[in-house]
Design an enzyme around this catalytic site. Structure first.
Site, short mmCIF file in Angstrom:
data_model
loop_
_atom_site.label_atom_id
_atom_site.label_comp_id
_atom_site.label_asym_id
_atom_site.label_seq_id
_atom_site.Cartn_x
_atom_site.Cartn_y
_atom_site.Cartn_z
N GLN A 12 0.81 -1.21 0.00
CA GLN A 12 0.00 0.00 0.00
C GLN A 12 0.85 1.27 0.00
O GLN A 12 0.31 2.37 0.02
CB GLN A 12 -0.93 0.00 1.22
N GLU A 42 -15.21 3.47 9.41
CA GLU A 42 -15.75 4.48 10.31
C GLU A 42 -15.69 5.90 9.75
O GLU A 42 -14.67 6.32 9.19
CB GLU A 42 -14.96 4.47 11.63
N TYR A 87 -9.80 -10.60 9.76
CA TYR A 87 -10.03 -11.22 8.45
C TYR A 87 -10.24 -12.73 8.55
O TYR A 87 -10.83 -13.34 7.67
CB TYR A 87 -8.88 -10.89 7.50
N HIS A 108 -1.02 0.06 5.66
CA HIS A 108 -1.61 1.09 6.53
C HIS A 108 -0.69 2.29 6.76
O HIS A 108 -0.28 2.60 7.88
CB HIS A 108 -2.02 0.47 7.87
#
Length: 451
Positions: free
Chosen positions: A163, A324, A345, A228
């Protein structure tokens, strides 16, 4: 052909609606109707193929996502598969699965270019062109007709894996006079580790290079993880910069979201030069990082300032369930990984599997199943009638754009549009009120209403 609807994914109450939808879809075979494989929408959609020329100029064709001609809520939420964590109980009625609220128009997507390479962040330049980051480490300018500049030089070296990469881009509030461009990115660090960093540089007058690059913030500690990083950049009305940061995902690192001596899983607030505002909540707290604004976050990839209140709003990825929407307040704890509306997960609970604890804030809204959010923005303009100050959320899964309608800081309506675009990574609003979105497939699209 219409996509297969897996009726077994739905509750008994939802199966009848899904069967009706399936019947309608079968009747519409050959009309171009489709629905995402990750969910089923109760609004119909149609699309025509669109492509750009090899020069990156816009196509003359466009695609549209239609919705029924009503502006009121249906009472039922958007039709989606069952929650991943159905055992979780919302803290208040409006916290999830708000009534679907359909616009009185369809949303048309016009392809501007499909020649981008994994675009991640987009921001509007003063003359209406777009400054866009590409995850592999390049920064380009794209005109409204789809012409893409050569890569701007002077961009920092990025860690491009998983990522990681070149992430968000933002202009200084005083860009007209100082020409500062801000970038967030995954920075390679010592011993094979990496972390999110933010820097700024001056965009040359010929727009070919960034000059005098300076790192103004580094997330600490660095970590050996591909996951992340966050991160979005948002300026408040006082010219202070909010930076959102992930907790690097791994079980060993996620616990630091609760540790205010680190900046993992935090939102930080800094001045334009990286120095610390004197009224930050932990400035006088021993062993705390003074740049921290709020903590207990997972992976915040959306951030926007409310156009009326001036408050920061964020959107963060939950695990399996529990994306959220938050309104981070100074010094407050948003709970991760102690409380969450999702699950791991593997299907196992996160921690004790609880959703509330004293001293920890509740999200204003959560999604289960997830929408996998990217960038967010509040709508400003009159082109999309009735959308003013609604929150627009980029969705990676099932894709498209999610619109949330608020009353007294609670969600009273939800709509899914432009689903045919797939993985939307970020979006911004043009001067004329049109919405411009970038997708993981390399597209830049302009969204407009079609009555």
């Amino acid at each position: 052909m219409a996509k297969h609807v897996n009726i077994r994914k739905y509750s008994k109450k939802s199966r009848f609606a899904a069967l009706v939808l399936l019947s309608v879809s079968l009747l519409g075979c050959g009309s171009g109707g489709s629905s995402s494989g990750a969910g089923v929408s109760s609004s119909s959609s149609s699309s025509s193929s669109s492509s750009s020329s090899s020069s990156g100029s816009p196509s003359s064709s466009s695609s549209s996502s239609s919705s029924s001609s009503t502006t009121s809520s249906t009472g039922a939420p958007v039709l989606t598969p069952e929650p991943n964590a159905p055992q979780q109980t919302r803290a208040f009625p409006e916290q999830t699965r708000a009534p679907e609220q359909l616009s009185s128009f369809s949303v048309q997507a016009t392809l501007i270019t499909d020649k981008l390479s994994s675009p991640w962040g987009i921001t509007r330049m003063p003359d209406g062109r777009w400054l866009i980051t590409q995850k592999g480490g390049s920064l380009v300018i794209v005109t409204t007709s789809g012409q893409i500049s050569a890569n701007i030089s002077g961009v920092p070296t990025v860690y491009s894996g998983g990522q990681g990469g070149l992430l968000d881009v933002s202009l200084d509030p005083q860009f007209a006079t100082n020409r500062y461009v801000y970038l967030s990115y995954a920075e390679p660090r010592e011993d094979g580790k990496n972390g999110t960093s933010v820097g700024r540089a001056t965009l040359s007058t010929d727009e070919k290079r960034l000059e005098n690059w300076q790192v103004i913030f580094r997330q600490m500690p660095a970590w050996n993880s591909t996951l992340h990083f966050g991160s979005r950049l948002a300026w408040d009305k006082n010219g202070l910069l909010y930076v959102t940061l992930g907790e690097r995902s791994l079980p060993e690192s996620r616990v630091f979201a609760q540790d205010i001596s680190t900046t993992l899983g935090k939102v930080v607030r800094i001045k334009a030069d990286g120095t610390i505002p004197a009224d930050n909540p932990f400035v006088a707290t021993t062993n705390a990082r003074p740049e921290i604004w709020s903590y207990g976050h997972r992976n915040v990839q959306g951030a926007a300032i409310h156009p009326i209140t001036g408050e920061l709003w964020t959107m963060e990825h939950g695990p399996r369930g529990g994306d959220e929407v938050n309104r981070p307040q100074a010094g407050k704890n948003y709970g991760w990984p102690i409380i969450t509306y999702g699950e791991d997960y593997s299907g196992a609970p996160i921690g004790d599997g609880i959703t509330a604890k004293a001293g920890m804030e509740q999200p204003i809204y959560y999604f289960d199943p997830v929408i996998a959010p990217g960038g967010i923005n509040f709508y400003r303009g009159s082109l999309f009638s009735g959308w003013e100050n609604n929150l627009l959320i980029s969705s990676l899964t099932p894709g498209g754009v999610v619109r949330l309608v608020f009353k007294d800081n609670k969600v009273v309506g939800e709509e899914r549009v432009a689903k045919q675009l797939g993985r939307v990574r970020d979006l911004d609003v043009a001067e004329d009120g049109s919405i411009w979105v970038i997708t993981d497939s390399g597209q830049l699209n302009r969204l407009t209403p079609k009555t």
